[in-house]
Design an enzyme around this catalytic site. Structure first.
Site, mmCIF file in Angstrom:
data_model
loop_
_atom_site.group_PDB
_atom_site.id
_atom_site.type_symbol
_atom_site.label_atom_id
_atom_site.label_comp_id
_atom_site.label_asym_id
_atom_site.label_seq_id
_atom_site.Cartn_x
_atom_site.Cartn_y
_atom_site.Cartn_z
ATOM 1 C CE LYS A 188 -3.327 3.114 0.629
ATOM 2 N NZ LYS A 188 -4.478 3.218 -0.331
ATOM 3 C CB CYS A 204 -3.877 8.755 0.341
ATOM 4 S SG CYS A 204 -5.386 8.472 0.672
#
Ligand code: SAJ
Length: 454
Positions: free
Chosen positions: A214, A268
């Protein structure tokens, strides 16, 4: 393989990921309890409404609540599967896993043998193993998994979300997913669960690799955006139109340069690479530099605005188009656009007319400034403005007719009005129809593009 019986799912955290995830699972006819500490969020969802902006989400939630498949509460309840989707912010340059640890503690009393616990929050490598240990400490009566593949009662996996704001409902279903079980059996069970609503490929690995995957994905994007942002600064120095340059370079079969902008925002891409830097500070050199380049872009834009204001008599009106961190979303988190407008709001003799079509009122940092007003449309912001600062490429702004920019100084940080970019097709068909460029790269007969070429 034995098929799992999943009658109820508990999603902890009803934000940008947890809420759409809860909606998608509920719309498959599985009973979902969404748990969130915020009472107003719980009440909003139980009314069939939503507290965030995401295409089609409102209707999906309204249907799921009306059909009785989705309910919200401030506490988790017993379930077959628990999904942790709470924030992991960056606090003082470090990953703050306190919310995800608190979420693990909140579900511990509800756990029963056979339950699956899935962590979707972005986490530094090793977090899922630590959360498993927290659960083991709180529930000594249950066997939690270890990497040794011994029999266990609770199955724990890390499965990062990969959805793009603005396309969340589609991507939740269509995207491939990486599933990192604490043991092989944990991965197998998590795969069976995700098969309920995912059409993408479900790839299994261990929890630590999935956590790192991720982070690596978002750092990859950050590094590539940093390249585009650095190019825009280099091109500005060299008098080259960066938007045209990128369009041309991307005609190469193995080149795909991303788009420059005023910086990188959101919760993010602007955050996750720091988790890698924190975990490997000496080794993560490109990743750190990319973060620094992208974080430095707002200051560069501010200098462009300073240049655009030079020589004008006060007071000067600046139309600021966009506050969100990217196009067509309402999210202001880590937004470079907001940061730039906050900085300009402190300058003397500037009147700022701000348009952010996805937000109803100015954020508190701007609302308290007498020289900042919010207007309902891009055209209203432009009316009487001396300088136009385009910060977000919202679709609405791309539709503003170029005539509305006549006589104004334009700082276009996204290349929305870049003549060669937007007239690409036309210019291929009929070169002579493309706008002509005056010395210095600006369209001086109509309006001045300060960025990228002035
Ligand atoms: N940006 C540019 N130029 C570009 C692309 C983006 O300046 O060419 C800027 C945007 O304006 C924005 C920032 O980068 O400020 C991030 O936007 P984004 O669209 O790249 O990404 P996010 O934050 O909306 O979503 C990312 C996605 N990650 C990747 O594409 C690798 C998404 O798939 C993740 O699920 C999401 O992060 C997340 O939750 O981690």
């Amino acid at each position: 393989m034995r098929t799992l019986s999943i009658n109820k799912v508990c999603v902890v955290g009803l934000g940008y990921v947890g809420l759409p995830t809860a909606a998608v699972i509920a719309s498959c006819g599985v009973s979902v309890l969404g748990a969130d500490l915020k009472r107003d969020v719980v009440e909003t969802i139980n009314r069939g409404d939503i507290h965030i902006v995401e295409p089609d989400l409102k209707a999906t939630i309204a249907d799921a609540v009306a059909d009785g498949f989705l309910r919200a509460a401030t506490e988790p309840e017993p379930a077959d599967v628990f999904i942790l989707a709470v924030p992991t912010p960056l606090t003082d340059g470090k990953a703050d896993v306190s919310y995800v640890e608190a979420a693990a503690r909140s579900i511990a009393p509800q756990l029963r043998p056979g339950n699956i616990v899935i962590v979707e929050s972005t986490c530094p490598p090793g977090t899922t193993e630590r959360l498993t240990q927290i659960l083991a400490d709180l529930r000594a009566d249950l066997r939690l998994p270890s990497g040794r593949n011994e029999p266990c009662d609770i199955f724990v996996a890390y499965c990062p979300e990969r959805v793009l704001p603005g396309r969340v409902l589609t991507e939740l279903v269509e995207n491939n997913r990486v599933i990192g079980g604490v043991s092989d059996e944990c991965s197998r069970r998590a795969v069976q669960f995700y098969s309920i609503f995912c059409k993408g490929v479900l790839q299994t690995t261990d929890a630590r690799t999935a956590e790192m995957c991720k982070l690596a994905e978002n750092a990859f994007r950050d590094v590539n955006i940093a390249y585009a942002n650095e190019l825009s600064i280099v091109c500005d120095r060299l008098g080259v139109d960066v938007w045209e340059l990128i369009r041309l370079a991307n005609g190469h079969p193995r080149v795909n340069i991303l788009q420059p902008g005023p910086g990188v925002g959101g919760h993010c891409v602007a955050v996750d690479p720091w988790f890698i830097v924190e975990a490997a500070p000496h080794e993560a050199r490109i990743i750190r530099t990319a973060r620094e380049i992208n974080d430095g872009k707002p200051a560069w834009v501010i200098e462009k605005v300073r240049a655009a204001l030079a020589g004008r008599a006060a007071p000067i009106t600046v139309a600021c188009l966009g506050l969100a961190f990217k196009a067509d979303v309402d999210d202001l988190r880590e937004s470079p656009a907001l940061h730039i407008v906050e900085e300009l709001a402190m300058w003397a003799d500037l009147e700022l007319r701000v348009c952010e079509p996805f937000v109803n009122e100015l954020p508190r940092s701007l609302a308290r400034r007498a020289n900042v007003t919010m207007v309902a449309s891009g055209e209203r912001a432009l009316d009487g403005a001396d300088v136009v600062l385009l910060l977000v490429n919202h679709s609405q702004f791309a539709r503003i007719p170029r005539e509305a920019l006549t006589g104004k100084t334009v700082v276009d940080t996204r290349g929305v009005w870049c003549p060669r970019r937007s007239d690409t097709a036309a210019s291929f068909r009929n070169r002579s129809a493309a706008p002509t460029r005056a010395k210095g790269g600006s369209l001086s007969e109509e309006f001045l593009l300060v960025e990228p070429n002035a």
